[in-house]
Design a protein around this motif. Structure first.
Motif, PDB file in Angstrom:
ATOM      1  N   GLN A 141       0.830  -1.210   0.000  1.00 26.36           N
ATOM      2  CA  GLN A 141       0.000   0.000   0.000  1.00 26.36           C
ATOM      3  C   GLN A 141       0.864   1.259   0.000  1.00 26.36           C
ATOM      4  O   GLN A 141       0.588   2.223  -0.740  1.00 26.36           O
ATOM      5  N   LEU A 142       1.911   1.248   0.813  1.00 27.74           N
ATOM      6  CA  LEU A 142       2.797   2.407   0.899  1.00 27.74           C
ATOM      7  C   LEU A 142       3.542   2.640  -0.413  1.00 27.74           C
ATOM      8  O   LEU A 142       3.700   3.783  -0.861  1.00 27.74           O
ATOM      9  N   GLN A 143       3.975   1.567  -1.046  1.00 28.95           N
ATOM     10  CA  GLN A 143       4.675   1.704  -2.321  1.00 28.95           C
ATOM     11  C   GLN A 143       3.759   2.302  -3.388  1.00 28.95           C
ATOM     12  O   GLN A 143       4.168   3.176  -4.166  1.00 28.95           O
ATOM     13  N   GLU A 144       2.526   1.833  -3.419  1.00 31.98           N
ATOM     14  CA  GLU A 144       1.575   2.356  -4.403  1.00 31.98           C
ATOM     15  C   GLU A 144       1.305   3.837  -4.170  1.00 31.98           C
ATOM     16  O   GLU A 144       1.272   4.630  -5.121  1.00 31.98           O
ATOM     17  N   LEU A 145       1.118   4.214  -2.904  1.00 27.26           N
ATOM     18  CA  LEU A 145       0.848   5.618  -2.596  1.00 27.26           C
ATOM     19  C   LEU A 145       2.025   6.510  -2.981  1.00 27.26           C
ATOM     20  O   LEU A 145       1.843   7.592  -3.549  1.00 27.26           O
ATOM     21  N   ILE A 146       3.240   6.048  -2.678  1.00 23.90           N
ATOM     22  CA  ILE A 146       4.435   6.840  -3.010  1.00 23.90           C
ATOM     23  C   ILE A 146       4.571   6.989  -4.513  1.00 23.90           C
ATOM     24  O   ILE A 146       4.845   8.088  -5.023  1.00 23.90           O
ATOM     25  N   LEU A 147       4.380   5.899  -5.239  1.00 26.01           N
ATOM     26  CA  LEU A 147       4.507   5.953  -6.698  1.00 26.01           C
ATOM     27  C   LEU A 147       3.481   6.911  -7.305  1.00 26.01           C
ATOM     28  O   LEU A 147       3.817   7.741  -8.162  1.00 26.01           O
ATOM     29  N   LEU A 148       2.238   6.830  -6.859  1.00 26.78           N
ATOM     30  CA  LEU A 148       1.193   7.702  -7.391  1.00 26.78           C
ATOM     31  C   LEU A 148       1.480   9.167  -7.073  1.00 26.78           C
ATOM     32  O   LEU A 148       1.261  10.052  -7.909  1.00 26.78           O
ATOM     33  N   GLU A 149       1.983   9.429  -5.862  1.00 24.06           N
ATOM     34  CA  GLU A 149       2.303  10.809  -5.487  1.00 24.06           C
ATOM     35  C   GLU A 149       3.507  11.326  -6.274  1.00 24.06           C
ATOM     36  O   GLU A 149       3.564  12.501  -6.639  1.00 24.06           O
ATOM     37  N   GLN A 150       4.472  10.453  -6.563  1.00 25.96           N
ATOM     38  CA  GLN A 150       5.607  10.846  -7.395  1.00 25.96           C
ATOM     39  C   GLN A 150       5.136  11.264  -8.790  1.00 25.96           C
ATOM     40  O   GLN A 150       5.581  12.273  -9.344  1.00 25.96           O
ATOM     41  N   GLN A 151       4.223  10.471  -9.339  1.00 29.54           N
ATOM     42  CA  GLN A 151       3.707  10.777 -10.673  1.00 29.54           C
ATOM     43  C   GLN A 151       2.876  12.052 -10.672  1.00 29.54           C
ATOM     44  O   GLN A 151       2.936  12.848 -11.607  1.00 29.54           O
ATOM     45  N   ARG A 152       2.106  12.254  -9.593  1.00 32.84           N
ATOM     46  CA  ARG A 152       1.253  13.434  -9.517  1.00 32.84           C
ATOM     47  C   ARG A 152       2.056  14.714  -9.333  1.00 32.84           C
ATOM     48  O   ARG A 152       1.802  15.734  -9.980  1.00 32.84           O
ATOM     49  N   SER A 153       3.055  14.664  -8.421  1.00 31.74           N
ATOM     50  CA  SER A 153       3.802  15.870  -8.059  1.00 31.74           C
ATOM     51  C   SER A 153       5.067  16.067  -8.891  1.00 31.74           C
ATOM     52  O   SER A 153       5.686  17.126  -8.820  1.00 31.74           O
ATOM     53  N   ASN A 154       5.443  15.026  -9.649  1.00 35.58           N
ATOM     54  CA  ASN A 154       6.693  15.064 -10.417  1.00 35.58           C
ATOM     55  C   ASN A 154       7.892  15.306  -9.490  1.00 35.58           C
ATOM     56  O   ASN A 154       8.870  15.956  -9.858  1.00 35.58           O
ATOM     57  N   CYS A 155       7.781  14.810  -8.282  1.00 37.40           N
ATOM     58  CA  CYS A 155       8.842  14.935  -7.284  1.00 37.40           C
ATOM     59  C   CYS A 155       9.166  13.544  -6.763  1.00 37.40           C
ATOM     60  O   CYS A 155       8.267  12.795  -6.358  1.00 37.40           O
ATOM     61  N   TYR A 156      10.449  13.201  -6.771  1.00 32.94           N
ATOM     62  CA  TYR A 156      10.845  11.839  -6.433  1.00 32.94           C
ATOM     63  C   TYR A 156      10.759  11.564  -4.941  1.00 32.94           C
ATOM     64  O   TYR A 156      10.405  10.468  -4.523  1.00 32.94           O
ATOM     65  N   TRP A 157      11.110  12.545  -4.111  1.00 26.01           N
ATOM     66  CA  TRP A 157      11.101  12.380  -2.665  1.00 26.01           C
ATOM     67  C   TRP A 157       9.815  12.970  -2.082  1.00 26.01           C
ATOM     68  O   TRP A 157       9.439  14.085  -2.396  1.00 26.01           O
ATOM     69  N   ILE A 158       9.162  12.203  -1.205  1.00 25.71           N
ATOM     70  CA  ILE A 158       7.881  12.603  -0.626  1.00 25.71           C
ATOM     71  C   ILE A 158       8.044  12.740   0.891  1.00 25.71           C
ATOM     72  O   ILE A 158       8.651  11.886   1.543  1.00 25.71           O
ATOM     73  N   LYS A 159       7.501  13.827   1.431  1.00 29.34           N
ATOM     74  CA  LYS A 159       7.566  14.018   2.879  1.00 29.34           C
ATOM     75  C   LYS A 159       6.801  12.907   3.601  1.00 29.34           C
ATOM     76  O   LYS A 159       5.737  12.480   3.153  1.00 29.34           O
ATOM     77  N   LEU A 160       7.361  12.481   4.733  1.00 33.11           N
ATOM     78  CA  LEU A 160       6.711  11.444   5.527  1.00 33.11           C
ATOM     79  C   LEU A 160       5.324  11.894   5.987  1.00 33.11           C
ATOM     80  O   LEU A 160       4.377  11.105   6.000  1.00 33.11           O
ATOM     81  N   THR A 161       5.186  13.164   6.348  1.00 34.05           N
ATOM     82  CA  THR A 161       3.875  13.671   6.777  1.00 34.05           C
ATOM     83  C   THR A 161       2.854  13.586   5.647  1.00 34.05           C
ATOM     84  O   THR A 161       1.677  13.319   5.880  1.00 34.05           O
ATOM     85  N   LYS A 162       3.313  13.791   4.411  1.00 33.54           N
ATOM     86  CA  LYS A 162       2.420  13.696   3.249  1.00 33.54           C
ATOM     87  C   LYS A 162       1.979  12.251   3.042  1.00 33.54           C
ATOM     88  O   LYS A 162       0.791  11.991   2.765  1.00 33.54           O
ATOM     89  N   ILE A 163       2.912  11.319   3.195  1.00 31.50           N
ATOM     90  CA  ILE A 163       2.569   9.896   3.046  1.00 31.50           C
ATOM     91  C   ILE A 163       1.541   9.494   4.097  1.00 31.50           C
ATOM     92  O   ILE A 163       0.575   8.778   3.801  1.00 31.50           O
ATOM     93  N   SER A 164       1.736   9.953   5.327  1.00 33.46           N
ATOM     94  CA  SER A 164       0.793   9.632   6.403  1.00 33.46           C
ATOM     95  C   SER A 164      -0.601  10.159   6.099  1.00 33.46           C
ATOM     96  O   SER A 164      -1.604   9.467   6.313  1.00 33.46           O
ATOM     97  N   THR A 165      -0.658  11.387   5.579  1.00 26.81           N
ATOM     98  CA  THR A 165      -1.948  11.982   5.220  1.00 26.81           C
ATOM     99  C   THR A 165      -2.609  11.211   4.084  1.00 26.81           C
ATOM    100  O   THR A 165      -3.821  10.926   4.125  1.00 26.81           O
ATOM    101  N   LEU A 166      -1.830  10.867   3.067  1.00 23.77           N
ATOM    102  CA  LEU A 166      -2.358  10.104   1.928  1.00 23.77           C
ATOM    103  C   LEU A 166      -2.900   8.751   2.384  1.00 23.77           C
ATOM    104  O   LEU A 166      -3.958   8.309   1.927  1.00 23.77           O
ATOM    105  N   TYR A 167      -2.169   8.110   3.291  1.00 22.51           N
ATOM    106  CA  TYR A 167      -2.605   6.788   3.765  1.00 22.51           C
ATOM    107  C   TYR A 167      -3.932   6.892   4.522  1.00 22.51           C
ATOM    108  O   TYR A 167      -4.842   6.075   4.316  1.00 22.51           O
ATOM    109  N   HIS A 168      -4.034   7.889   5.384  1.00 24.61           N
ATOM    110  CA  HIS A 168      -5.273   8.059   6.151  1.00 24.61           C
ATOM    111  C   HIS A 168      -6.451   8.363   5.226  1.00 24.61           C
ATOM    112  O   HIS A 168      -7.558   7.832   5.413  1.00 24.61           O
TER     113      HIS A 168
END
Length: 466
Positions: free
Chosen positions: A281-308
């Motif tokens: 689940q975490l890998q999918e969320l990170i990949l989708l956010e990378q594609q959306r934001s065009n940014c390779y590194w994602i803040k941990l707080t952003k991942i937590s928000t996306l997961y919730h």
């Protein structure tokens, strides 16, 4: 303000609480050494003999038990801690049988001597023999499932021994069979407004006569008319919990001390994912956010928000279910073959990305881009069927086990390398192929792999590694 402990000091300068805490800790260590399967699953992998875990557990036990306002509550809380640390299989072991008299001796010798208080005995389940809790349920007014009932049981200081449900059972379908199976005494009332409440009030008002060992009563109904029943029971010295339902919560009011506790009905229906599922689940969320934001590194707080937002669970909820003393960041740090973690400075937030051998870190750029991060090494269009997916996974697995062909790898690592290479989650591909199998079942159905389930999840290897 917390209660001051009523537990006295012993002759050697330690309190009975300290001795009980040490006894519980030593019991946990003994179970890990001799019967690890008897520990709760979340505690089986903890190295309890290490000083850091010993210190944390003893501190938690001493702090929690030290708040007990009286000996009966102390014993009840000891029972609760044992239930949280051990599973039901522990009761049949010699370790548990040796624990009971030692606890009994500490409670009787130390607390009775100083407080002149009678301490109830243990029964076979580590519970108090004298004294019981009773649950009265207006089944037409409140529907209690097994999880909500367990919540109520934890609130009680005495074993919940008697459950009585009132309803016109003809109007509730097969609910009577369900409640009967869960150990309820069923009382049928005729159809009509407040029939169940009136019968419940009649039976409940004399509960102390029919059940002289009753110490606590849970009155479960949102009807305010039953407040009179609560007052009657309280006047006879019983602790009364008025249980009512408001929207998606169960609200419990303790008439003795005026406190209120709440239980979310919606949270009880949430399924906590397994570790390997969480990693996917975490890998999918990170990949989708990378594609959306065009940014390779994602803040941990952003991942937590996306997961919730995606799963209606917090990462803290999920991680604490599987690991002791894990922080959210640890699930990323302790899986270095799946995730890369970086902090620009000591004061900055943590950034996370999917592991890539070509990864380069630059502290001059907050976005922290990576070499060829958005370009897959192989076009996803090359995988058009389940057979193509199997061949791709074989190729990746051969690369992962090149130095040790017969060694299996965790399936989450295989899934991570696939996602890094093809930029598409495996489960998404399986869905596109109209394959309803989850990833482990898919691997099992292929002729190229062998699977093995371990305490840490599924491991996969090649049937023919050469």
């Amino acid at each position: 303000m917390p209660h001051k402990s009523l537990v006295p000091q012993t002759n050697n300068g330690t309190t009975a609480v300290n001795q009980i805490s040490n006894l519980i800790y030593q019991t946990v260590v003994s179970f890990q050494q001799q019967h690890p399967e008897c520990l709760h699953i979340r505690y089986q992998s903890v190295s309890w003999e290490q000083p850091e875990y010993k210190t944390k557990l003893l501190a938690k036990l001493n702090h929690g038990l030290g708040q007990a306002p009286n000996p009966e509550v102390l014993l009840s809380w000891v029972r609760s801690y044992l239930r949280s640390l051990l599973n039901s299989e522990a009761i049949a072991t010699n370790i548990f049988n040796q624990l009971k008299p030692q606890l009994q001796q500490l409670l009787n010798a130390e607390i009775n001597e100083h407080l002149n208080t009678s301490i109830p005995n243990f029964n076979g389940h580590g519970m108090m023999d004298n004294g019981a809790s009773i649950l009265l349920l207006d089944a037409e007014n409140i529907q209690l499932d097994a999880d909500a009932e367990k919540f109520l049981e934890k609130i009680c200081h005495y074993p919940l021994q008697i459950r009585v449900a009132f309803a016109n059972w003809r109007s509730l379908g097969k609910k009577d069979a369900e409640f009967h199976q869960r150990g309820y005494q069923l009382i049928h009332v005729p159809a009509g407004k407040d029939s169940a409440d009136l019968k419940m009030a009649t039976v409940g008002s004399s509960i102390f006569v029919h059940y002289p060992t009753a110490r606590e009563v849970l009155v479960c109904s949102s009807d305010q008319a039953l407040i009179h029943l609560c007052n009657t029971l309280q006047s006879h010295g019983l602790t009364v919990y008025h249980v009512r339902k408001t929207q998606d919560q169960i609200v419990v009011f303790n008439s003795q001390n005026g406190t209120t506790q709440k239980y979310s009905l919606s949270s009880s229906k949430k399924v906590i994912p397994k570790v390997e599922e969480l990693l996917e689940q975490l890998q999918e969320l990170i990949l989708l956010e990378q594609q959306r934001s065009n940014c390779y590194w994602i803040k941990l707080t952003k991942i937590s928000t996306l997961y919730h937002n995606q799963y209606k669970l917090t990462l803290t909820q999920v991680i604490s279910e599987h690991f002791v003393d894990f922080k959210v960041q640890d699930i990323f740090i302790k899986n270095p073959l799946i995730f890369a973690v970086h902090k620009i400075s000591e004061q900055s937030q943590i950034y996370v990305t999917l592991f890539n051998e070509n990864l380069t870190i630059s502290t001059d750029n907050v976005s922290l881009q990576a070499v060829d991060a958005t370009t897959p090494t192989t076009a996803p269009t090359t995988i058009k069927s389940s057979d193509d997916l199997e061949k791709a996974l074989v190729s990746i697995l051969k690369e992962l086990t090149k130095k040790s062909p017969n060694s299996p790898v965790h399936i989450s690592i295989l899934a991570s390398h696939f996602m890094t290479k093809y930029h598409v989650p495996i489960n998404q591909l399986l869905s596109q192929f109209n394959d309803s199998k989850k990833f482990p079942k898919f691997l099992e159905s292929c002729g190229s792999f062998h699977l093995k389930q371990t305490p840490k999840g599924w491991e996969v290897g090649l049937l023919n590694p050469h």
